[in-house]
Design an enzyme around this catalytic site. Structure first.
Site, PDB file in Angstrom:
ATOM      1  N   GLY A  95      18.596  88.246  -1.433  1.00 44.64           N
ATOM      2  CA  GLY A  95      19.231  87.915  -2.710  1.00 44.64           C
ATOM      3  C   GLY A  95      18.648  86.690  -3.371  1.00 44.64           C
ATOM      4  N   GLY A  96      17.351  86.413  -3.102  1.00 43.37           N
ATOM      5  CA  GLY A  96      16.683  85.267  -3.722  1.00 43.37           C
ATOM      6  C   GLY A  96      16.317  85.547  -5.163  1.00 43.37           C
ATOM      7  N   PHE A 171      11.121  84.582   8.271  1.00 42.15           N
ATOM      8  CA  PHE A 171      12.381  85.122   8.767  1.00 42.15           C
ATOM      9  C   PHE A 171      12.385  86.647   8.821  1.00 42.15           C
ATOM     10  CE2 PHE A 171      13.311  81.203   6.341  1.00 42.15           C
ATOM     11  CZ  PHE A 171      13.761  80.400   7.377  1.00 42.15           C
ATOM     12  N   LYS A 194       5.232  86.967   0.343  1.00 43.87           N
ATOM     13  CA  LYS A 194       3.845  86.512   0.412  1.00 43.87           C
ATOM     14  C   LYS A 194       3.710  85.401   1.452  1.00 43.87           C
ATOM     15  CE  LYS A 194       3.176  87.385  -4.549  1.00 43.87           C
ATOM     16  NZ  LYS A 194       2.846  86.774  -5.856  1.00 43.87           N
ATOM     17  N   LYS A 279      -2.922  81.658  -1.804  1.00 46.08           N
ATOM     18  CA  LYS A 279      -2.761  80.982  -3.103  1.00 46.08           C
ATOM     19  C   LYS A 279      -1.616  79.982  -3.048  1.00 46.08           C
ATOM     20  CE  LYS A 279       1.086  83.232  -4.599  1.00 46.08           C
ATOM     21  NZ  LYS A 279       2.287  82.726  -5.299  1.00 46.08           N
ATOM     22  N   ASN A 344       5.553  75.981  -4.690  1.00 47.17           N
ATOM     23  CA  ASN A 344       4.514  75.378  -3.858  1.00 47.17           C
ATOM     24  C   ASN A 344       3.804  74.242  -4.589  1.00 47.17           C
ATOM     25  OD1 ASN A 344       4.337  77.221  -1.309  1.00 47.17           O
ATOM     26  ND2 ASN A 344       4.497  78.640  -3.029  1.00 47.17           N
TER      27      ASN A 344
END
EC number: 1.1.1.8
Length: 420
Positions: A95-96, A171, A194, A279, A344
């Site tokens: 649910g991100g 996870f 990713k 990346k 990131n």
């Protein structure tokens, strides 16, 4: 009556008797400009051959564009839609932010399509079902009413036609092992995650079948330059679906492609996954450069070097060089390295500004995959005997074995070699 428009004039004053033989300092130019006045192309006067050439060029461009439009319309008219018509239920694991964006996108593709989101928290589950909002990630965006959230894996996966996996890489293995008994052996898994698993160096194409104890589990990798927020806002986006099964890749293309989401297909699963993982590490390096205020020259040099390093490693692993220069490679690199929405890159900016990694990660509510992936990249580099100066420096900074300032000094003092 509108005043007539006179084209801007150019006065040339020659200081000699033979203008063609004048030196550069014997000619003065006085340009009388008319602000905000641009004459129509057809009103420009000049030698007939120049005018005709200009008109011919415009005609060629117009014809080329018309051919492109006709080809596009013809292709769309022939495009199959039977996959979307047959699909009744899609499940999204996680649910991100990106899982939510993809759930909303798929739900809008077809009225009556059931989209189940398997979420961890009961509060987010309740928010989606009662208010049609993901209160944690998109509190201001209303989700389609055919998006349903649940914490029950069995109910979510029951009779699903496609599954979108949006659980963070580190996870994924334990999560999938926990729900494996509810996953149909023929259910196509579309991975949105990713990264590389830190200890095993595995990609999602290896993690998923192993965790589900099914080496034949249908697998597709979805990757490309795509921020969840812009996808939620229906802004034009292009991505790639990669699978060794061409028919499956085409089916997922039909399922996901829309007027604002372009989906290309690829058979290079390794290239798409490695580019998508590395990346994130390069984005941390780009953020460090920004946080240290090293300038645009440094940024361009670092990112181009990083692109080369990703290509070196990916091709050693069997990827196609063209994949690394495509949407899932260069496209995703540009987005992640240069735009502030990147998690990131944000980690890198804060590292470059002097913050500690522990403080940065404790203040974030989303996972920055590049932090964990950096260590795995170094192990892969050793395995395939590839030198990766920039990506190695990021790993050492994350492990607190190198400061950003020292890393820049070391990188600038690397041997001056021929570019490859």
């Amino acid at each position: 009556m509108a005043a007539s428009v006179q084209p801007a004039c150019l006065d040339l004053h020659f200081s000699g008797k033979h203008p063609p033989l004048l030196k550069h300092n014997s000619i003065s130019v006085r340009c009388v400009s008319s602000p905000n006045i641009i004459p129509e192309a057809d009103s420009i006067t000049g030698p007939p051959d120049i005018i005709n050439t200009s008109r011919d060029q415009r005609k060629v461009v117009r014809i080329a564009w018309e051919k492109l439009v006709r080809w596009s319309r013809s292709w769309r008219a022939k495009a199959k839609t039977d996959v979307l018509e047959r699909t009744r239920k899609v499940v999204v694991l996680g649910g991100g932010s990106f899982g939510t964006a993809m759930a909303a996108h798929v739900a809008k593709r077809k009225e009556g399509l059931e989209v189940n989101m398997l979420v961890r928290g009961s509060f987010v589950c309740q928010s989606i079902n009662e208010n049609h909002h993901n209160c944690k990630y998109f509190p201001e965006h209303k989700l389609p009413e055919n998006v349903i959230a649940t914490t029950d894996a069995k109910a979510a996966l029951l009779d699903a036609d496609y599954c979108l996996h949006a659980v963070p890489v580190q996870f994924s293995s334990s999560f999938l092992e926990g729900i494996s008994e509810y996953v149909d052996p023929g259910l196509p898994i579309i991975s949105l995650s990713k990264g590389l698993e830190l200890n095993t160096l595995r990609m999602m194409s290896q993690i998923i079948p192993t965790a589900l104890k099914n080496p034949r589990q249908p697998f597709v990798a979805l990757s490309g330059p795509s921020f969840a927020l812009e996808l939620m806002n229906n802004l034009p986006t292009a991505m790639v679906v990669a699978s060794k099964d061409k028919k499956l890749a085409n089916a997922v293309q039909q399922l996901l492609a829309s007027s604002y989401l372009r989906i290309n297909t690829s058979s290079d699963v390794t290239g798409v996954e490695i580019a998508g993982a590395l990346k994130n590490v390069l984005a941390i390096a780009a953020g460090i450069v920004d946080g240290m205020n090293l300038g645009n020259n440094s940024m361009a040099a670092l990112v181009s070097q990083g692109c080369s390093e990703i290509r070196w490693l990916a091709t050693k692993m069997g990827a196609k060089p063209t994949t690394i220069t495509g949407l899932s490679g260069t496209g995703d690199i540009m987005l992640t390295c240069f735009v502030n929405l990147s998690r990131n890159r944000t980690v890198g900016v804060r590292l470059g500004s002097g913050e500690t990694l522990d403080d940065i990660l404790s203040s974030m509510n989303q996972v920055a995959e590049g932090v964990a992936t950096a260590g795995a990249v170094i192990a892969l580099a050793q395995k395939y005997n590839v030198k990766l100066p920039v990506l190695t420096a990021v790993a050492k900074i994350i492990d607190n074995e190198l400061t950003p300032t020292k890393a820049v000094l070391e990188l600038m003092n690397l041997p001056q070699i021929e570019e490859v």
